[in-house]
Design a protein around this motif. Structure first.
Motif, PDB file in Angstrom:
ATOM      1  N   MET A  95       0.743  -1.259   0.120  1.00  0.00           N
ATOM      2  CA  MET A  95       0.715  -0.370  -0.264  1.00  0.00           C
ATOM      3  C   MET A  95       0.897   1.670  -0.306  1.00  0.00           C
ATOM      4  N   PRO A  96       0.055   2.256  -0.202  1.00  0.00           N
ATOM      5  CA  PRO A  96       1.283   3.837  -0.059  1.00  0.00           C
ATOM      6  C   PRO A  96       1.666   3.891   0.908  1.00  0.00           C
ATOM      7  N   ASP A  97       0.927   3.625   2.054  1.00  0.00           N
ATOM      8  CA  ASP A  97       1.863   3.935   3.587  1.00  0.00           C
ATOM      9  C   ASP A  97       1.101   3.349   4.800  1.00  0.00           C
ATOM     10  N   ALA A  98       1.937   3.197   5.579  1.00  0.00           N
ATOM     11  CA  ALA A  98       1.289   2.711   6.946  1.00  0.00           C
ATOM     12  C   ALA A  98      -0.140   3.069   7.137  1.00  0.00           C
ATOM     13  N   ALA A  99      -0.498   4.205   6.878  1.00  0.00           N
ATOM     14  CA  ALA A  99      -1.799   4.456   7.799  1.00  0.00           C
ATOM     15  C   ALA A  99      -2.916   3.928   6.480  1.00  0.00           C
ATOM     16  N   THR A 100      -2.442   3.891   5.396  1.00  0.00           N
ATOM     17  CA  THR A 100      -3.160   3.284   4.478  1.00  0.00           C
ATOM     18  C   THR A 100      -3.719   1.593   4.371  1.00  0.00           C
ATOM     19  N   CYS A 101      -2.454   1.451   4.982  1.00  0.00           N
ATOM     20  CA  CYS A 101      -2.756  -0.004   5.086  1.00  0.00           C
ATOM     21  C   CYS A 101      -3.179  -0.610   6.609  1.00  0.00           C
ATOM     22  N   LEU A 102      -3.358   0.247   7.286  1.00  0.00           N
ATOM     23  CA  LEU A 102      -3.611  -0.067   8.698  1.00  0.00           C
ATOM     24  C   LEU A 102      -5.268   0.410   8.542  1.00  0.00           C
ATOM     25  N   ALA A 103      -5.395   1.063   7.673  1.00  0.00           N
ATOM     26  CA  ALA A 103      -7.076   1.271   7.046  1.00  0.00           C
ATOM     27  C   ALA A 103      -7.781   0.511   6.172  1.00  0.00           C
ATOM     28  N   LEU A 104      -6.456  -0.376   5.627  1.00  0.00           N
ATOM     29  CA  LEU A 104      -7.186  -0.949   4.736  1.00  0.00           C
ATOM     30  C   LEU A 104      -7.474  -2.635   5.417  1.00  0.00           C
ATOM     31  N   TYR A 105      -6.954  -2.758   6.664  1.00  0.00           N
ATOM     32  CA  TYR A 105      -6.940  -3.573   7.343  1.00  0.00           C
ATOM     33  C   TYR A 105      -7.615  -4.220   8.040  1.00  0.00           C
ATOM     34  N   THR A 106      -8.435  -2.824   8.550  1.00  0.00           N
ATOM     35  CA  THR A 106     -10.295  -2.203   9.616  1.00  0.00           C
ATOM     36  C   THR A 106     -10.929  -2.863   8.336  1.00  0.00           C
ATOM     37  N   ASP A 107     -10.922  -2.155   7.149  1.00  0.00           N
ATOM     38  CA  ASP A 107     -11.452  -1.971   6.643  1.00  0.00           C
ATOM     39  C   ASP A 107     -12.081  -3.374   6.000  1.00  0.00           C
ATOM     40  N   LEU A 108     -11.062  -4.426   6.025  1.00  0.00           N
ATOM     41  CA  LEU A 108     -11.641  -5.998   5.064  1.00  0.00           C
ATOM     42  C   LEU A 108     -12.199  -6.545   6.195  1.00  0.00           C
ATOM     43  N   ALA A 109     -12.341  -6.131   7.841  1.00  0.00           N
ATOM     44  CA  ALA A 109     -13.816  -6.666   7.942  1.00  0.00           C
ATOM     45  C   ALA A 109     -14.431  -6.229   7.991  1.00  0.00           C
ATOM     46  N   THR A 110     -15.168  -5.531   7.298  1.00  0.00           N
ATOM     47  CA  THR A 110     -16.804  -5.190   6.580  1.00  0.00           C
ATOM     48  C   THR A 110     -16.545  -5.992   5.165  1.00  0.00           C
ATOM     49  N   ASP A 111     -16.183  -5.693   4.584  1.00  0.00           N
ATOM     50  CA  ASP A 111     -16.085  -6.316   3.076  1.00  0.00           C
ATOM     51  C   ASP A 111     -17.046  -7.771   2.945  1.00  0.00           C
ATOM     52  N   SER A 112     -17.117  -7.775   1.114  1.00  0.00           N
ATOM     53  CA  SER A 112     -18.045  -9.025   1.793  1.00  0.00           C
ATOM     54  C   SER A 112     -17.643 -10.359   1.584  1.00  0.00           C
ATOM     55  N   LEU A 113     -16.898 -10.476   1.034  1.00  0.00           N
ATOM     56  CA  LEU A 113     -15.457 -11.351   0.929  1.00  0.00           C
ATOM     57  C   LEU A 113     -15.010 -12.616   2.159  1.00  0.00           C
ATOM     58  N   TYR A 114     -14.625 -10.820   2.871  1.00  0.00           N
ATOM     59  CA  TYR A 114     -14.533 -11.698   4.708  1.00  0.00           C
ATOM     60  C   TYR A 114     -15.665 -11.311   4.925  1.00  0.00           C
ATOM     61  N   LYS A 115     -16.475 -11.176   5.321  1.00  0.00           N
ATOM     62  CA  LYS A 115     -17.527 -10.887   6.547  1.00  0.00           C
ATOM     63  C   LYS A 115     -18.368 -12.129   6.646  1.00  0.00           C
ATOM     64  N   PRO A 116     -18.284 -13.641   5.878  1.00  0.00           N
ATOM     65  CA  PRO A 116     -18.705 -14.100   6.334  1.00  0.00           C
ATOM     66  C   PRO A 116     -18.154 -15.306   7.131  1.00  0.00           C
ATOM     67  N   PHE A 117     -16.801 -14.758   7.697  1.00  0.00           N
ATOM     68  CA  PHE A 117     -16.255 -15.698   8.302  1.00  0.00           C
ATOM     69  C   PHE A 117     -16.191 -15.336   9.011  1.00  0.00           C
ATOM     70  N   THR A 118     -15.819 -16.257  10.491  1.00  0.00           N
ATOM     71  CA  THR A 118     -15.779 -15.436  11.817  1.00  0.00           C
ATOM     72  C   THR A 118     -14.318 -15.941  12.155  1.00  0.00           C
ATOM     73  N   TRP A 119     -13.864 -14.824  11.987  1.00  0.00           N
ATOM     74  CA  TRP A 119     -12.282 -14.300  12.407  1.00  0.00           C
ATOM     75  C   TRP A 119     -11.901 -14.124  14.197  1.00  0.00           C
ATOM     76  N   GLU A 120     -10.795 -14.767  13.942  1.00  0.00           N
ATOM     77  CA  GLU A 120     -10.344 -14.759  15.596  1.00  0.00           C
ATOM     78  C   GLU A 120      -8.826 -13.319  15.357  1.00  0.00           C
ATOM     79  N   ASP A 121      -8.352 -12.621  16.391  1.00  0.00           N
ATOM     80  CA  ASP A 121      -7.021 -11.959  16.671  1.00  0.00           C
ATOM     81  C   ASP A 121      -5.977 -13.073  16.469  1.00  0.00           C
TER      82      ASP A 121
END
Length: 133
Positions: A53-79
């Motif tokens: 990603m262009p910078d670490a802040a963008t990468c963190l925002a992406l990581y956070t946003d993936l939790a609500t993405d339709s591809l990722y959301k159907p699964f039960t994610w654990e830390d």
């Protein structure tokens, strides 16, 4: 390892999976497919994706946003203890890890019904994180 630097190339390789990464303006993407036969057991296949990603802040925002993405959301994610932050899920017969470190978001998917696949997926993801400076 295949490396891609354009939206069209990323979309051609991973179809709709690239959408959140394109939205966050990835700069390059690498993908590795791996397969290994296991004597007396089912074969194991793995896919590794690394998105810069262009910078670490963008990468963190992406990581956070993936939790609500339709591809990722159907699964039960654990830390998971991977990189700066990570998640793991049993996603329809494969263990899937996604994590971030610095400007990189990376994913490991191990297709296996074997109980050791979870451990393997985490070990593989941690090996990637260790290589990222």
């Amino acid at each position: 390892v295949q490396v891609y630097k354009t939206e069209a190339a990323a979309m051609g390789v991973v179809d709709g999976d690239a959408a959140p990464f394109i939205a966050h303006k990835f700069t390059q993407f690498a993908r590795l497919l791996y397969s290994q036969g296991v004597p007396g057991g089912a074969p194991i296949s793995a896919e590794v994706r690394v998105w810069q990603m262009p910078d670490a802040a963008t990468c963190l925002a992406l990581y956070t946003d993936l939790a609500t993405d339709s591809l990722y959301k159907p699964f039960t994610w654990e830390d998971a203890t991977v990189g700066e932050a990570g998640k793991i899920a049993n996603a329809s017969g494969k263990y899937w890890v996604y994590a971030h470190k610095g400007v990189y978001e990376f994913e490991v998917k191990i297709q296996s019904a074997d109980a050791s696949a979870r451990t393997a997926a985490l070990a593989f993801a941690n090996a990637i994180a260790a290589k990222i400076k």
